[in-house]
Design a protein around this motif. Structure first.
Motif, mmCIF file in Angstrom:
data_model
loop_
_atom_site.group_PDB
_atom_site.id
_atom_site.type_symbol
_atom_site.label_atom_id
_atom_site.label_comp_id
_atom_site.label_asym_id
_atom_site.label_seq_id
_atom_site.Cartn_x
_atom_site.Cartn_y
_atom_site.Cartn_z
ATOM 1 N N TYR A 109 14.195 2.694 1.142
ATOM 2 C CA TYR A 109 13.132 2.232 -0.215
ATOM 3 C C TYR A 109 12.441 3.844 -0.856
ATOM 4 O O TYR A 109 12.026 3.321 -1.337
ATOM 5 C CB TYR A 109 12.673 0.822 -0.039
ATOM 6 C CG TYR A 109 13.170 -0.055 1.239
ATOM 7 C CD1 TYR A 109 14.632 0.222 0.386
ATOM 8 C CD2 TYR A 109 13.185 -1.079 1.484
ATOM 9 C CE1 TYR A 109 15.520 -0.954 1.340
ATOM 10 C CE2 TYR A 109 13.518 -2.551 1.843
ATOM 11 C CZ TYR A 109 15.179 -1.935 1.896
ATOM 12 O OH TYR A 109 16.052 -3.023 2.600
ATOM 13 N N ALA A 110 11.782 4.374 0.673
ATOM 14 C CA ALA A 110 10.798 5.518 0.197
ATOM 15 C C ALA A 110 10.989 5.862 -0.098
ATOM 16 O O ALA A 110 11.994 6.232 -0.916
ATOM 17 C CB ALA A 110 10.430 6.355 1.490
ATOM 18 N N GLY A 111 10.089 6.567 -1.972
ATOM 19 C CA GLY A 111 9.695 6.888 -2.823
ATOM 20 C C GLY A 111 10.319 5.517 -4.170
ATOM 21 O O GLY A 111 9.716 6.381 -5.490
ATOM 22 N N LYS A 112 10.606 4.868 -3.822
ATOM 23 C CA LYS A 112 11.076 3.650 -4.971
ATOM 24 C C LYS A 112 9.588 3.187 -5.574
ATOM 25 O O LYS A 112 8.845 2.468 -4.645
ATOM 26 C CB LYS A 112 12.140 2.548 -4.409
ATOM 27 C CG LYS A 112 13.451 3.467 -3.706
ATOM 28 C CD LYS A 112 14.482 2.496 -3.896
ATOM 29 C CE LYS A 112 15.919 3.258 -3.469
ATOM 30 N NZ LYS A 112 16.696 2.934 -4.162
ATOM 31 N N PRO A 113 9.452 3.187 -7.072
ATOM 32 C CA PRO A 113 7.992 2.735 -6.909
ATOM 33 C C PRO A 113 7.961 1.216 -6.943
ATOM 34 O O PRO A 113 9.181 0.450 -6.825
ATOM 35 C CB PRO A 113 8.291 2.686 -8.729
ATOM 36 C CG PRO A 113 9.140 4.582 -8.399
ATOM 37 C CD PRO A 113 9.603 4.400 -7.931
ATOM 38 N N ALA A 114 6.934 0.570 -6.600
ATOM 39 C CA ALA A 114 7.096 -1.046 -6.073
ATOM 40 C C ALA A 114 5.378 -1.670 -6.838
ATOM 41 O O ALA A 114 4.445 -1.132 -6.818
ATOM 42 C CB ALA A 114 7.287 -1.891 -4.206
ATOM 43 N N ALA A 115 5.559 -3.084 -7.124
ATOM 44 C CA ALA A 115 4.798 -3.594 -7.922
ATOM 45 C C ALA A 115 4.386 -5.053 -7.468
ATOM 46 O O ALA A 115 5.935 -5.571 -7.226
ATOM 47 C CB ALA A 115 4.601 -3.704 -8.954
ATOM 48 N N ALA A 116 3.504 -5.479 -7.428
ATOM 49 C CA ALA A 116 3.605 -7.224 -6.646
ATOM 50 C C ALA A 116 3.217 -8.151 -8.041
ATOM 51 O O ALA A 116 2.846 -7.545 -9.073
ATOM 52 C CB ALA A 116 2.516 -7.852 -5.796
ATOM 53 N N VAL A 117 3.695 -9.511 -8.443
ATOM 54 C CA VAL A 117 2.798 -10.206 -9.619
ATOM 55 C C VAL A 117 2.670 -11.208 -8.411
ATOM 56 O O VAL A 117 3.672 -12.193 -7.899
ATOM 57 C CB VAL A 117 4.253 -10.014 -10.381
ATOM 58 C CG1 VAL A 117 4.041 -11.518 -12.037
ATOM 59 C CG2 VAL A 117 4.523 -9.128 -10.910
ATOM 60 N N VAL A 118 1.828 -12.061 -8.914
ATOM 61 C CA VAL A 118 1.717 -12.891 -8.237
ATOM 62 C C VAL A 118 1.211 -14.381 -9.456
ATOM 63 O O VAL A 118 0.252 -14.233 -11.025
ATOM 64 C CB VAL A 118 0.241 -13.159 -7.564
ATOM 65 C CG1 VAL A 118 0.894 -12.357 -5.756
ATOM 66 C CG2 VAL A 118 -1.035 -12.354 -7.752
ATOM 67 N N SER A 119 0.934 -15.556 -8.935
ATOM 68 C CA SER A 119 0.614 -16.319 -10.235
ATOM 69 C C SER A 119 0.288 -18.002 -9.441
ATOM 70 O O SER A 119 0.456 -18.018 -8.066
ATOM 71 C CB SER A 119 2.217 -17.314 -10.935
ATOM 72 O OG SER A 119 2.142 -18.464 -11.185
ATOM 73 N N CYS A 120 -0.990 -18.232 -9.729
ATOM 74 C CA CYS A 120 -2.350 -18.414 -9.487
ATOM 75 C C CYS A 120 -2.832 -19.904 -10.749
ATOM 76 O O CYS A 120 -2.096 -19.370 -11.605
ATOM 77 C CB CYS A 120 -2.933 -18.182 -8.394
ATOM 78 S SG CYS A 120 -4.353 -17.636 -9.510
ATOM 79 N N ARG A 121 -2.965 -20.983 -10.265
ATOM 80 C CA ARG A 121 -3.457 -22.445 -11.089
ATOM 81 C C ARG A 121 -4.948 -21.864 -11.518
ATOM 82 O O ARG A 121 -5.065 -21.784 -12.442
ATOM 83 C CB ARG A 121 -3.115 -23.887 -10.154
ATOM 84 C CG ARG A 121 -3.603 -24.854 -10.937
ATOM 85 C CD ARG A 121 -4.547 -26.230 -10.865
ATOM 86 N NE ARG A 121 -5.425 -25.809 -9.851
ATOM 87 C CZ ARG A 121 -6.932 -25.935 -9.880
ATOM 88 N NH1 ARG A 121 -6.536 -26.270 -11.220
ATOM 89 N NH2 ARG A 121 -7.566 -25.853 -8.850
ATOM 90 N N ARG A 122 -5.427 -21.446 -10.099
ATOM 91 C CA ARG A 122 -7.122 -20.464 -10.692
ATOM 92 C C ARG A 122 -7.150 -19.628 -9.337
ATOM 93 O O ARG A 122 -7.967 -18.515 -10.038
ATOM 94 C CB ARG A 122 -8.262 -22.456 -10.459
ATOM 95 C CG ARG A 122 -9.122 -22.003 -11.006
ATOM 96 C CD ARG A 122 -10.239 -23.487 -10.743
ATOM 97 N NE ARG A 122 -11.359 -22.804 -11.285
ATOM 98 C CZ ARG A 122 -11.983 -22.913 -11.871
ATOM 99 N NH1 ARG A 122 -10.387 -22.796 -13.250
ATOM 100 N NH2 ARG A 122 -13.316 -22.786 -12.697
#
Length: 207
Positions: A109-122
Motif C-alpha cells: 500500500y505504500a505510496g498510494k494516496p489515501a483519505a478518511a471521510v467521517v459523518s456525524c450528527r454534531r
C-alpha cells in the motif's frame, strides 16, 4: 486510475455512503474509476495478532470482506475510507476491519494516496478523522487533504445533502486525489519511484 472506497457504516445507503458517493461522482467526472466495499451489518472479527498473514499475505478469517479488500487495495491507486462517528470515534466494526487489512500486509500500500471521510450528527468528527488517518501514515501512504477536515454533518442522508460545505469538501477531496494520482503517474513515467525503504529498525522500550 482506480480508487477503492470503503464504507464503514452498517447502513449501506446512509450518511457515510452519501459522503462517499459525492467523492466517487467527482472522481468519475475526472476519469478515475472506483470500487466500493461495504462493511455491512454482520459482525467483523478483530485481529488476534496470530501472524499467519505474515506468510500468506491474507487473513485467516474468511467470513467477511477483509481478504477481498486486501486484493482490491493492492490493485488500486488510491483509497478513501468512510466511517460514521460513534462516541467521538470511528465505527468499531470498521477499525476491526482495517486492523486486519493493514496488520503485517501493508507494504504493497505504500505510496498510494489515501483519505478518511467521517459523518456525524454534531460532534466527534475531528477525533474520528485523526484516528483513521493513522492507518495511512504508518504505511507511507500520502494523506490527501481537502479545503477542511473531511466531514459531513447530518442525521439522515437528506440532512447530509443539505450540508453544502461538507459536500463541497468531499468534491475538493476527490479533485485533489485525482490530481495527486496524475502527478504520481507522470513521475513514474519519468522514472521517479517511491523512495526505497531502509530495513526496519524496531526499538522496544522495555529492556
Amino acid at each position: 486510475m482506480r480508487v477503492l472506497l470503503i464504507n464503514g457504516s452498517p447502513h449501506e445507503a446512509g450518511c457515510t455512503y452519501t459522503a462517499l458517493m459525492e467523492v466517487a461522482n467527482r472522481l468519475h467526472e475526472l476519469g478515475v474509476e472506483t470500487d466500493l466495499v461495504q462493511c455491512g451489518k454482520n459482525p467483523v472479527q478483530d485481529c488476534i495478532a496470530c501472524n499467519k498473514c505474515v506468510k500468506t499475505g491474507s487473513c485467516i478469517f474468511k467470513d467477511d470482506a477483509v481478504n477481498e479488500t486486501i486484493e482490491l487495495l493492492k490493485k488500486a491507486d488510491g483509497l478513501v475510507v468512510g466511517s460514521p462517528v460513534y462516541y467521538a470515534g470511528p465505527s468499531a466494526r470498521l477499525t476491526a476491519f482495517l486492523d486486519r487489512v493493514f496488520y503485517c500486509k501493508s507494504a504493497p500500500y505504500a505510496g498510494k494516496p489515501a483519505a478518511a471521510v467521517v459523518s456525524c450528527r454534531r460532534g466527534g468528527a475531528s477525533a474520528s478523522f485523526d484516528r483513521l488517518n493513522k492507518y495511512f501514515t504508518i504505511c507511507g501512504m500520502p494523506v490527501v487533504s481537502s479545503q477542511y477536515w473531511n466531514s459531513v454533518h447530518g442525521n439522515t442522508p437528506d440532512e447530509v445533502r443539505q450540508d453544502l460545505e461538507g459536500l463541497q469538501t468531499m468534491r475538493t477531496l476527490a479533485s485533489n486525489m485525482a490530481w495527486l494520482l496524475r502527478c504520481i503517474e507522470v513521475g513514474r513515467q519519468q522514472g521517479i519511484q517511491f523512495p526505497e525503504r531502509e530495513p526496519w529498525i524496531k526499538t522496544n522500550f522495555i529492556r
